[in-house]
Design a protein around this motif. Sequence first.
Motif, PDB file in Angstrom:
ATOM      1  N   SER A   4      12.635 -87.569  38.773  1.00 58.58           N
ATOM      2  CA  SER A   4      12.887 -88.136  37.720  1.00 58.58           C
ATOM      3  C   SER A   4      11.627 -88.236  36.742  1.00 58.58           C
ATOM      4  CB  SER A   4      13.307 -89.626  37.713  1.00 58.58           C
ATOM      5  OG  SER A   4      14.515 -89.576  38.345  1.00 58.58           O
ATOM      6  N   LEU A   5      10.468 -88.210  37.609  1.00 56.83           N
ATOM      7  CA  LEU A   5       9.135 -87.914  36.924  1.00 56.83           C
ATOM      8  C   LEU A   5       9.195 -86.521  36.710  1.00 56.83           C
ATOM      9  CD1 LEU A   5       6.739 -89.921  39.514  1.00 56.83           C
ATOM     10  CD2 LEU A   5       7.459 -90.461  37.066  1.00 56.83           C
ATOM     11  N   LEU A   6       9.402 -85.556  37.206  1.00 58.44           N
ATOM     12  CA  LEU A   6       9.328 -84.303  36.845  1.00 58.44           C
ATOM     13  C   LEU A   6      10.147 -83.676  35.554  1.00 58.44           C
ATOM     14  CD1 LEU A   6       9.308 -81.071  39.364  1.00 58.44           C
ATOM     15  CD2 LEU A   6      10.816 -81.236  37.357  1.00 58.44           C
ATOM     16  N   ALA A   7      11.295 -84.381  35.884  1.00 54.20           N
ATOM     17  CA  ALA A   7      12.511 -83.941  34.749  1.00 54.20           C
ATOM     18  C   ALA A   7      11.812 -84.764  33.550  1.00 54.20           C
ATOM     19  CB  ALA A   7      13.759 -84.290  35.010  1.00 54.20           C
ATOM     20  N   GLY A   8      11.420 -85.925  33.668  1.00 56.79           N
ATOM     21  CA  GLY A   8      10.902 -86.884  32.396  1.00 56.79           C
ATOM     22  C   GLY A   8       9.762 -86.200  31.469  1.00 56.79           C
ATOM     23  N   LYS A   9       8.570 -85.966  32.324  1.00 60.65           N
ATOM     24  CA  LYS A   9       7.779 -85.166  31.833  1.00 60.65           C
ATOM     25  C   LYS A   9       8.106 -83.646  31.029  1.00 60.65           C
ATOM     26  CE  LYS A   9       2.920 -83.895  32.341  1.00 60.65           C
ATOM     27  NZ  LYS A   9       1.574 -83.921  33.149  1.00 60.65           N
ATOM     28  N   THR A  10       8.846 -83.062  31.813  1.00 61.27           N
ATOM     29  CA  THR A  10       9.199 -81.555  31.380  1.00 61.27           C
ATOM     30  C   THR A  10       9.963 -81.772  29.980  1.00 61.27           C
ATOM     31  OG1 THR A  10       9.255 -80.438  33.201  1.00 61.27           O
ATOM     32  CG2 THR A  10      10.457 -79.717  31.837  1.00 61.27           C
ATOM     33  N   ILE A  11      10.977 -82.678  30.070  1.00 57.23           N
ATOM     34  CA  ILE A  11      11.919 -82.827  28.848  1.00 57.23           C
ATOM     35  C   ILE A  11      11.227 -83.518  27.723  1.00 57.23           C
ATOM     36  CG2 ILE A  11      13.783 -83.897  27.867  1.00 57.23           C
ATOM     37  CD1 ILE A  11      15.004 -83.553  30.637  1.00 57.23           C
ATOM     38  N   MET A  12      10.318 -84.614  28.183  1.00 60.73           N
ATOM     39  CA  MET A  12       9.560 -85.120  26.977  1.00 60.73           C
ATOM     40  C   MET A  12       8.551 -84.038  26.250  1.00 60.73           C
ATOM     41  SD  MET A  12       7.141 -88.480  27.114  1.00 60.73           S
ATOM     42  CE  MET A  12       8.755 -89.618  27.597  1.00 60.73           C
ATOM     43  N   LEU A  13       7.964 -83.168  26.993  1.00 58.31           N
ATOM     44  CA  LEU A  13       7.148 -82.171  26.555  1.00 58.31           C
ATOM     45  C   LEU A  13       8.031 -81.343  25.472  1.00 58.31           C
ATOM     46  CD1 LEU A  13       4.937 -81.055  29.192  1.00 58.31           C
ATOM     47  CD2 LEU A  13       3.933 -82.225  27.207  1.00 58.31           C
ATOM     48  N   LEU A  14       9.193 -81.073  25.834  1.00 54.20           N
ATOM     49  CA  LEU A  14      10.184 -79.800  25.072  1.00 54.20           C
ATOM     50  C   LEU A  14      10.726 -80.710  24.173  1.00 54.20           C
ATOM     51  CD1 LEU A  14      11.449 -77.270  27.544  1.00 54.20           C
ATOM     52  CD2 LEU A  14      10.219 -76.923  25.692  1.00 54.20           C
ATOM     53  N   THR A  15      10.871 -81.871  23.898  1.00 48.48           N
ATOM     54  CA  THR A  15      11.752 -82.609  22.934  1.00 48.48           C
ATOM     55  C   THR A  15      10.865 -83.428  22.014  1.00 48.48           C
ATOM     56  OG1 THR A  15      12.157 -84.397  24.288  1.00 48.48           O
ATOM     57  CG2 THR A  15      13.614 -82.588  24.253  1.00 48.48           C
ATOM     58  N   LEU A  16      10.096 -84.603  22.401  1.00 52.11           N
ATOM     59  CA  LEU A  16       9.294 -85.340  21.480  1.00 52.11           C
ATOM     60  C   LEU A  16       8.380 -84.819  21.109  1.00 52.11           C
ATOM     61  CD1 LEU A  16       9.925 -88.922  23.314  1.00 52.11           C
ATOM     62  CD2 LEU A  16      11.305 -87.809  21.669  1.00 52.11           C
ATOM     63  N   SER A 372      20.008 -83.519  42.728  1.00 50.85           N
ATOM     64  CA  SER A 372      20.077 -84.439  41.657  1.00 50.85           C
ATOM     65  C   SER A 372      20.553 -83.964  40.433  1.00 50.85           C
ATOM     66  CB  SER A 372      18.869 -85.077  41.801  1.00 50.85           C
ATOM     67  OG  SER A 372      17.851 -84.297  41.517  1.00 50.85           O
ATOM     68  N   VAL A 373      20.803 -84.784  39.364  1.00 54.45           N
ATOM     69  CA  VAL A 373      21.116 -84.308  37.990  1.00 54.45           C
ATOM     70  C   VAL A 373      20.042 -84.015  37.293  1.00 54.45           C
ATOM     71  CG1 VAL A 373      21.021 -86.777  37.367  1.00 54.45           C
ATOM     72  CG2 VAL A 373      22.361 -85.474  36.144  1.00 54.45           C
ATOM     73  N   GLU A 374      18.932 -84.352  37.851  1.00 52.83           N
ATOM     74  CA  GLU A 374      17.667 -84.158  37.036  1.00 52.83           C
ATOM     75  C   GLU A 374      17.500 -82.590  37.151  1.00 52.83           C
ATOM     76  OE1 GLU A 374      17.108 -88.191  38.231  1.00 52.83           O
ATOM     77  OE2 GLU A 374      17.613 -86.406  39.177  1.00 52.83           O
ATOM     78  N   ILE A 375      17.782 -81.803  38.131  1.00 56.10           N
ATOM     79  CA  ILE A 375      17.919 -80.493  38.493  1.00 56.10           C
ATOM     80  C   ILE A 375      18.552 -79.920  37.398  1.00 56.10           C
ATOM     81  CG2 ILE A 375      18.208 -78.426  39.805  1.00 56.10           C
ATOM     82  CD1 ILE A 375      15.724 -79.731  40.780  1.00 56.10           C
ATOM     83  N   LEU A 376      19.574 -80.221  37.242  1.00 60.74           N
ATOM     84  CA  LEU A 376      20.744 -79.723  36.018  1.00 60.74           C
ATOM     85  C   LEU A 376      20.358 -80.036  34.596  1.00 60.74           C
ATOM     86  CD1 LEU A 376      23.291 -78.310  35.400  1.00 60.74           C
ATOM     87  CD2 LEU A 376      24.442 -80.455  35.295  1.00 60.74           C
ATOM     88  N   VAL A 377      19.602 -81.005  34.204  1.00 59.43           N
ATOM     89  CA  VAL A 377      19.131 -81.278  33.059  1.00 59.43           C
ATOM     90  C   VAL A 377      18.039 -80.693  32.705  1.00 59.43           C
ATOM     91  CG1 VAL A 377      18.366 -83.196  31.502  1.00 59.43           C
ATOM     92  CG2 VAL A 377      20.260 -83.816  33.013  1.00 59.43           C
ATOM     93  N   VAL A 378      17.095 -80.515  33.522  1.00 55.27           N
ATOM     94  CA  VAL A 378      15.941 -79.758  33.378  1.00 55.27           C
ATOM     95  C   VAL A 378      16.393 -78.289  32.917  1.00 55.27           C
ATOM     96  CG1 VAL A 378      13.794 -78.626  34.329  1.00 55.27           C
ATOM     97  CG2 VAL A 378      14.213 -81.175  34.536  1.00 55.27           C
ATOM     98  N   LEU A 379      17.261 -77.826  33.797  1.00 52.43           N
ATOM     99  CA  LEU A 379      17.700 -76.436  33.683  1.00 52.43           C
ATOM    100  C   LEU A 379      18.286 -76.227  32.205  1.00 52.43           C
ATOM    101  CD1 LEU A 379      18.437 -73.591  34.946  1.00 52.43           C
ATOM    102  CD2 LEU A 379      20.548 -74.756  35.749  1.00 52.43           C
TER     103      LEU A 379
END
Length: 424
Positions: A4-16, A372-379
Amino acid sequence: MGMSLLAGKTIMLLTLIWGSVIAFGSYDLSQPSDSSDVENKRPFSLTGYGVSTDVETYHTSRIMIVSMIPFLILQMAKVLNSSSGRRIVVLVSLTVTLAFLFLYFTYQVFQPWIQSRRLEYLMSKHVQKNLLLSLLAGSGRPDVTIIRDLFHKIDKNNDNHISPNELRALILGIQIEEVGLNEDDYEAMMMEEFDIPGDSHITETEFIKGLSRWINKAQHPANNQGHDKPKFSNSNSKTQLQKSTEEQQRLLAQRKESSGTKKSWLNYIKATFLLILGTALTVLLAQPLMQTLEEFSTAVNIPSFLVSYVVIPLALSYRQTLKAITSARQKTEKAISLTFSEIYNGIFMNNMMGLAIFLALVYIRDLSWDVSVEILVVLLICTAMGLFTCFCTKFPFWTSILAYLLYPLSLLLIYVLTTFFGWS
């Protein structure tokens, strides 16, 4: 929680954060590259305003897309029923991740253009800001008298030239180590920008012009927009490319002469040691960190999902967010390009290092882990944004709104997949 930490930071960088760069850096895209006329600009519109980037920026975006290959491989574990088959998938994904990291580091050693762009980004955000206040006159313009006095203070032997060794006095005064800049690298970059004739000495006139140019860029970034945009004439492009290549070769030769091969290899060894040390500390602190996060979420009565996916990534990224917004507000192609490159490279390293550590623990300790679902969302998010950014050099303002919307959509996707479809 680690994923979740990995996905949270990656998606925050690419969105917000990515969307904020466009929102705060937007300017009238219809204006010529050399125009600074505010009166003739069109009224604000979602399509007429935006940002533009250089070619190197979408090259870094393509590097970011490469980091999605291990995430794609991991999806195969969802269709396998045997534990041995899933273990093989984890091993293959781990091997590919480590191979990409090795190739990435090796590529930067022999083709250090990514490092050069990061160095330039840090320079523009830290050094020019530190110099600005002390070298301004009351009118807000560069104070030539103060700059001239600074030149003579640095010129210890009074030969009316500043040598590379004397230049270090200015570099140490700026305190570049606060942002991790290397003195040798920054010395070479300053000599390149100030020493126009290339005689390894900076005259008083060159020093005054160089610092004044820095201050003007920091004070009036929008007026320098035209100088940052590339010219698309074939003859001009060839001439500029040739000059750029010759300049890079000259700079590389100076760096080799000043630091030597031995010192370069010592820098590589030091970097490798720090990388291994940081990875080891991450592994050692992983379990107590997760326990602390669980206790924190319980104490403040916030679901651990929100803590690991929103609160902690926001805390880890707030400094980078402020730097990105400050840089974007310069409203120049160069500033926007360097900021986007910083984001894309940060995502690549976050994905590869985070995934490598996680998969190594899973494989070595033979843990039972369902993808985990985070893998799919990051992808999904990284692939969509990567494909969009690696072929475009202009981004209208409406793309920032789309990026902002992707963040709550990614949270909603995780909630739906975990709550209604049984994903872990």
